[in-house]
Design a protein around this motif. Sequence first.
Motif, PDB file in Angstrom:
ATOM      1  N   GLU A 109       1.887   7.567   4.615  1.00  0.00           N
ATOM      2  CA  GLU A 109       1.439   7.961   5.956  1.00  0.00           C
ATOM      3  C   GLU A 109       2.520   7.728   7.007  1.00  0.00           C
ATOM      4  OE1 GLU A 109      -3.359   7.002   5.366  1.00  0.00           O
ATOM      5  OE2 GLU A 109      -2.046   5.598   6.445  1.00  0.00           O
TER       6      GLU A 109
ATOM      7  N   LYS B  45      -0.242   4.271  -0.097  1.00  0.00           N
ATOM      8  CA  LYS B  45      -0.891   5.216   0.812  1.00  0.00           C
ATOM      9  C   LYS B  45      -0.399   5.012   2.238  1.00  0.00           C
ATOM     10  CE  LYS B  45      -5.533   6.695   2.305  1.00  0.00           C
ATOM     11  NZ  LYS B  45      -5.416   6.352   3.749  1.00  0.00           N
TER      12      LYS B  45
ATOM     13  N   SER C 295       0.836  -1.210   0.000  1.00  0.00           N
ATOM     14  CA  SER C 295       0.000   0.000   0.000  1.00  0.00           C
ATOM     15  C   SER C 295       0.871   1.260   0.000  1.00  0.00           C
ATOM     16  CB  SER C 295      -0.918   0.021   1.229  1.00  0.00           C
ATOM     17  OG  SER C 295      -1.573   1.278   1.341  1.00  0.00           O
TER      18      SER C 295
END
Length: 302
Positions: free
Chosen positions: A226, A222, A220
């Motif tokens: 983060e 994303k 991932s």
Amino acid sequence: MRFQQLVEPCETMAGNVAVLYANDEKMIAVLVKALELTNIDIFIYDTQDTTEIIRSFDLEPQILNRIHVLTFSSDYELLKQCSEDLSQGKVTVLMKGKMKATSMISFLLSNKNFIDQYGFLNHVACFSIPNYHKTLMISDVAYNVAPTIEEKKQIIKNLTTFSKTLGYDEFNIGLLSSVEQASKKILSSIDGEKLKNIFNRTSDTDVKIDGPILFDHAISKKRAIEKNNTSSIAGNVDALLVSNIDVGSVLLKSLTYFGNASVSSLLLGAKFPIVFTSRTESKQNKLNSLLLALKSQNGFNF
């Protein structure tokens, strides 16, 4: 690369497939489907006559003529003949049928000529996961128990060769761990950092290797952003190298049972592709594994 590209059948697919112990309706059904989709021949090595099961499928002559049943009076004679046929190139793909994994492994290891000049055997499972944008390979989920760093180097080399055989232009390998930075208490993280440094000194720019990397960061982008993970392969791995068989086995079962993933799996590192599926594997996954083996065989040296 999409999973369907790896297991897409075509009538030009050829080869002689040796199947060890196929006296089973489920296994014969897989082989019949493969015969219908490709131009292969099947050689069944068994101590029980499989002709009655084969006849129950009411096959057309052009399919039936490509099934060769070899029945033996003992396991010893069966394995001896299969070994000779593999060594001489009479059969070019090996498929595990209705036999225990330990028996298959013993057969392979007792024939050093299958492996020695090619290196090191490792298992790879290729997944089609609904929520991932391409095929995810995981090694080693069903063969090597706790590979050393030297054995992991061999696994990476096998995966790299395999990817080139399949036509990958770029291949990203993540060295899986439970932490992002090397920690003396976590061997997978130490190995991940060492392996990254070793392979990143090579001139193969088509293969990117990074680690240690967390599972969620590997799959991932994303999640990686983060957590400020700047790895160039974050969210885009093609293959994950796990630390041991416990991690691999749990991942395999989690992805198939909870993630609704399809899978095909092989043993790499021998002079021929080896289909190494569980006896309880679904018909489709067995077929996918055989089709993957047929696609990959052109990159193996016979």
